[in-house]
Write an enzyme that holds these catalytic residues in place. Structure first.
Site, PDB file in Angstrom:
ATOM      1  N   GLU A   1     -64.719  35.189 -98.088  1.00 28.99           N
ATOM      2  CA  GLU A   1     -65.544  35.428 -96.905  1.00 28.99           C
ATOM      3  C   GLU A   1     -67.033  35.434 -97.263  1.00 28.99           C
ATOM      4  O   GLU A   1     -67.448  36.038 -98.250  1.00 28.99           O
ATOM      5  CB  GLU A   1     -65.163  36.776 -96.282  1.00 28.99           C
ATOM      6  CG  GLU A   1     -65.899  37.075 -94.985  1.00 28.99           C
ATOM      7  CD  GLU A   1     -65.547  38.431 -94.390  1.00 28.99           C
ATOM      8  OE1 GLU A   1     -65.843  38.651 -93.213  1.00 28.99           O
ATOM      9  OE2 GLU A   1     -64.980  39.270 -95.127  1.00 28.99           O
TER      10      GLU A   1
ATOM     11  N   LYS B   1     -64.340  34.969 -86.302  1.00 29.51           N
ATOM     12  CA  LYS B   1     -63.684  36.246 -86.579  1.00 29.51           C
ATOM     13  C   LYS B   1     -63.588  37.097 -85.312  1.00 29.51           C
ATOM     14  O   LYS B   1     -64.594  37.345 -84.640  1.00 29.51           O
ATOM     15  CB  LYS B   1     -64.471  36.989 -87.665  1.00 29.51           C
ATOM     16  CG  LYS B   1     -63.821  38.268 -88.176  1.00 29.51           C
ATOM     17  CD  LYS B   1     -64.627  38.792 -89.349  1.00 29.51           C
ATOM     18  CE  LYS B   1     -64.041  40.059 -89.939  1.00 29.51           C
ATOM     19  NZ  LYS B   1     -64.807  40.513 -91.122  1.00 29.51           N
TER      20      LYS B   1
ATOM     21  N   CYS C   1     -60.681  38.309 -92.952  1.00 36.62           N
ATOM     22  CA  CYS C   1     -60.810  39.681 -93.446  1.00 36.62           C
ATOM     23  C   CYS C   1     -60.214  40.739 -92.526  1.00 36.62           C
ATOM     24  O   CYS C   1     -59.011  40.921 -92.503  1.00 36.62           O
ATOM     25  CB  CYS C   1     -62.268  39.987 -93.776  1.00 36.62           C
ATOM     26  SG  CYS C   1     -62.464  41.405 -94.896  1.00 36.62           S
TER      27      CYS C   1
END
Length: 300
Positions: A40, A113, A150
């Site tokens: 990331e 995300k 994540c």
């Protein structure tokens, strides 16, 4: 599929970080990698340790410099690359965005995300607008990639929706580490919980999981010090590495060290997922008519 992963320790030198990644991508491609997954926000330090409006200067457009740089590598090496970028979509509108680059260097698709944390050392809500593209796999020449990022990895709903949309594997570029103030036991409980929940996604959906994390200590840099109205900076984050690949029954196929950079090629048999789903037909037995409450914040 031969999957290459790169677990790297980043420094404030963004050009050097990117060049070291490029060298490792070349190395993995020469070893036969068809897909390379990066961690990331791989171009620089993890800047979300503190709130600083000047950090927005690091954001870039998509397409932009990084997609051109890694796209050229993808084209020259004939590999698919999963990148993770700080996207500037418009003035005041930024995302934490994964970009999948096809073998010909073009953008196969992006994922913004969806789950954005706001915790000590991880002040991502200051920087990132939650994604608005949903949980849609990205089609590539090597397969249908369920790319998440994540904090998404803690949510079984995200993994399930990617699986229901036809993803052939789940991919998580990651930046997570220890709180230096926690005890050693608590640090290890958190690290193992992080891996266990993702292996659970593999089992529940009958899909391989690929997770690539940062490694090494990153202090709160001077350029990241908070403004007068923001939170206090952390002492820094020791990222715990442990990048791994799990098969569709949650079996560990590879695990990287906790404290060292690592590159690896891991072979994953995508056809095995079909057989595993025949043995364990979880999708068949779901009681979807009884799941309406899952869309509520909490059932009182």
């Amino acid at each position: 599929m031969k999957i290459g992963i790169i677990q790297q320790h980043n420094t404030p030198n963004r050009d050097d970080n990117r060049q070291r990644l490029a060298e490792k991508i070349v190395q993995l491609a020469k070893q036969g990698a068809e897909l390379v997954v990066l961690q990331e926000l791989h171009n620089g330090l993890y800047f979300c340790q503190a709130e600083d409006v000047n950090v927005f200067d690091q954001a870039e457009t998509i397409p932009g410099p990084s997609t051109e740089f890694f796209g050229q590598l993808a084209r020259e090496l004939q590999v698919v690359i999963v990148t993770s970028l700080f996207e500037r979509r418009a003035a005041g509108l930024y995302h934490n965005t994964a970009v999948v680059l096809e073998k010909d260097g073009t953008i196969a698709g992006i994922y913004r995300k969806m789950h954005i944390p706001d915790d000590p050392g991880y002040y991502e809500k200051f920087y990132f607008t939650p994604g608005d593209l949903g949980f849609q796999p990205i089609d590539t020449s090597i397969g249908r990639l369920g790319v998440l990022v994540c904090w998404d990895q803690w949510y079984p709903e995200a993994a399930r929706l990617m699986a229901l949309a036809g993803a052939q594997l789940l991919i998580y570029p990651t930046a997570i580490g220890y709180d230096p103030n926690d005890t050693d036991d608590e640090q290890q409980r958190q690290r193992m919980a992080w891996q266990t929940v993702q292996r659970g996604h593999a089992v529940a959906n009958g899909l391989p999981v690929v997770t690539v994390n940062r490694v090494g200590f990153e202090p709160t840099a001077n350029s990241q010090l908070p403004t007068a109205n923001s939170q206090e900076p952390t002492a820094g984050i020791p990222f715990w590495g442990t990048s791994f690949v799990a098969g569709p029954q949650g079996e560990l196929l590879y695990e990287a060290p906790t404290d060292q950079e690592a590159t690896a090629i891991v072979e994953v048999d995508l056809e095995r997922s079909e057989q595993v789903r025949r043995w364990w037909p979880f999708l068949r037995d779901r009681r979807i008519e009884n799941y309406a409450d899952i869309t509520k914040r909490y059932k009182d």
